[in-house]
Design a protein around this motif. Structure first.
Motif, mmCIF file in Angstrom:
data_model
loop_
_atom_site.group_PDB
_atom_site.id
_atom_site.type_symbol
_atom_site.label_atom_id
_atom_site.label_comp_id
_atom_site.label_asym_id
_atom_site.label_seq_id
_atom_site.Cartn_x
_atom_site.Cartn_y
_atom_site.Cartn_z
ATOM 1 N N ILE A 126 -10.684 4.961 3.607
ATOM 2 C CA ILE A 126 -11.100 2.705 2.655
ATOM 3 C C ILE A 126 -9.557 2.745 2.922
ATOM 4 O O ILE A 126 -8.133 2.970 2.187
ATOM 5 N N ASP A 127 -9.503 1.888 3.589
ATOM 6 C CA ASP A 127 -8.505 0.723 3.765
ATOM 7 C C ASP A 127 -7.979 -0.423 2.671
ATOM 8 O O ASP A 127 -6.231 -0.530 2.214
ATOM 9 N N SER A 128 -8.433 -0.314 1.554
ATOM 10 C CA SER A 128 -8.492 -0.825 0.705
ATOM 11 C C SER A 128 -6.654 -0.010 -0.586
ATOM 12 O O SER A 128 -6.285 -0.127 -1.410
ATOM 13 N N LEU A 129 -7.692 1.523 0.209
ATOM 14 C CA LEU A 129 -6.606 2.707 -1.211
ATOM 15 C C LEU A 129 -5.171 2.872 -1.224
ATOM 16 O O LEU A 129 -5.017 2.396 0.027
ATOM 17 N N LYS B 149 -0.120 10.910 4.554
ATOM 18 C CA LYS B 149 -0.231 10.949 6.442
ATOM 19 C C LYS B 149 -0.392 11.264 7.176
ATOM 20 O O LYS B 149 0.339 9.413 8.148
ATOM 21 N N ASN B 150 -2.047 10.104 7.156
ATOM 22 C CA ASN B 150 -2.413 9.921 7.646
ATOM 23 C C ASN B 150 -2.256 7.471 7.994
ATOM 24 O O ASN B 150 -2.655 7.402 8.220
ATOM 25 N N GLN B 151 -3.363 7.356 5.869
ATOM 26 C CA GLN B 151 -2.671 6.585 5.715
ATOM 27 C C GLN B 151 -1.300 5.812 6.399
ATOM 28 O O GLN B 151 -0.997 4.798 6.974
ATOM 29 N N HIS B 152 -0.296 6.549 6.148
ATOM 30 C CA HIS B 152 1.271 5.929 6.719
ATOM 31 C C HIS B 152 1.509 6.136 8.236
ATOM 32 O O HIS B 152 2.006 4.929 8.658
ATOM 33 N N GLU B 153 0.669 6.937 9.048
ATOM 34 C CA GLU B 153 0.402 6.903 10.878
ATOM 35 C C GLU B 153 -0.796 5.739 11.104
ATOM 36 O O GLU B 153 -0.061 4.765 11.447
ATOM 37 N N ASN B 154 -1.637 5.027 9.760
ATOM 38 C CA ASN B 154 -1.801 4.418 10.614
ATOM 39 C C ASN B 154 -0.739 2.380 9.918
ATOM 40 O O ASN B 154 -2.074 2.183 10.028
ATOM 41 N N GLY B 155 -0.051 2.906 9.151
ATOM 42 C CA GLY B 155 1.015 1.942 9.068
ATOM 43 C C GLY B 155 1.119 1.179 7.943
ATOM 44 O O GLY B 155 0.982 0.449 7.329
ATOM 45 N N ASN B 156 0.038 1.813 6.959
ATOM 46 C CA ASN B 156 -0.056 1.716 5.096
ATOM 47 C C ASN B 156 0.809 2.543 4.206
ATOM 48 O O ASN B 156 1.055 3.541 3.477
#
Length: 162
Positions: free
Chosen positions: A114-117, A138-145
């Motif tokens: 979820i992009d907005s999470l 971890k995944n969100q941080h790897e994707n720049g969030n």
């Protein structure tokens, strides 16, 4: 806003106004099979469901077109043993708070997509659910969030850092 915390049963398919923006359910008998009724509320932004009284484990499957405006979801996921959803089912979700969920062991993969999470909070949950949230972070941080964060609170009410 609609708040329900009584002990009587309702005809759930006629219970909620279509323009409802906030819904709080506490200590009510509400089978997870009826979540579609809530999911189709077009303007729902806030949903809090705690101490939902059901008497059997259930699977919760969301459908495309549901929860399109939901930004805040707080639940104990009472008796939910499996949750299936896609990121398109919660496209605006920003905050996910899970409180004392003992039946569910991991988040569906769609939660992490979820992009907005921006925030997951876990209060006194299974370690496997905590591990699942860590992987999402971890995944969100790897994707720049890098603003995304997970907060874990143990059964004593203390923050657990990781």
């Amino acid at each position: 806003m609609y708040y329900l915390s009584t002990d009587y049963s309702m005809t759930w398919n006629h219970a909620f106004p279509m323009g409802l923006k906030k819904l709080y359910l506490n200590s009510v008998p509400f089978p997870w099979e009826n979540m579609n009724i809530i999911g189709w509320l077009p303007d729902l932004h806030v949903l809090q469901m705690t101490a939902i009284r059901v008497n059997k484990t259930s699977e919760w499957r969301t459908e495309e077109g549901q929860f399109l405006q939901l930004k805040y979801f707080h639940s104990s996921l009472d008796y939910v043993s499996k949750w299936e959803m896609e990121k398109e089912h919660f496209p605006c979700l920003e905050s996910l708070i899970i409180d004392r969920a003992i039946w569910i062991y991991k988040f569906p993969s769609g939660v992490g997509e979820i992009d907005s999470l921006q925030y997951i909070e876990l209060k006194d949950c299974q370690q496997s659910l905590v591990d699942s949230a860590k992987q999402i972070q971890k995944n969100q941080h790897e994707n720049g969030n890098n603003a995304f964060r997970v907060r874990v609170i143990d059964y004593k009410g203390e923050d657990v850092l990781f």
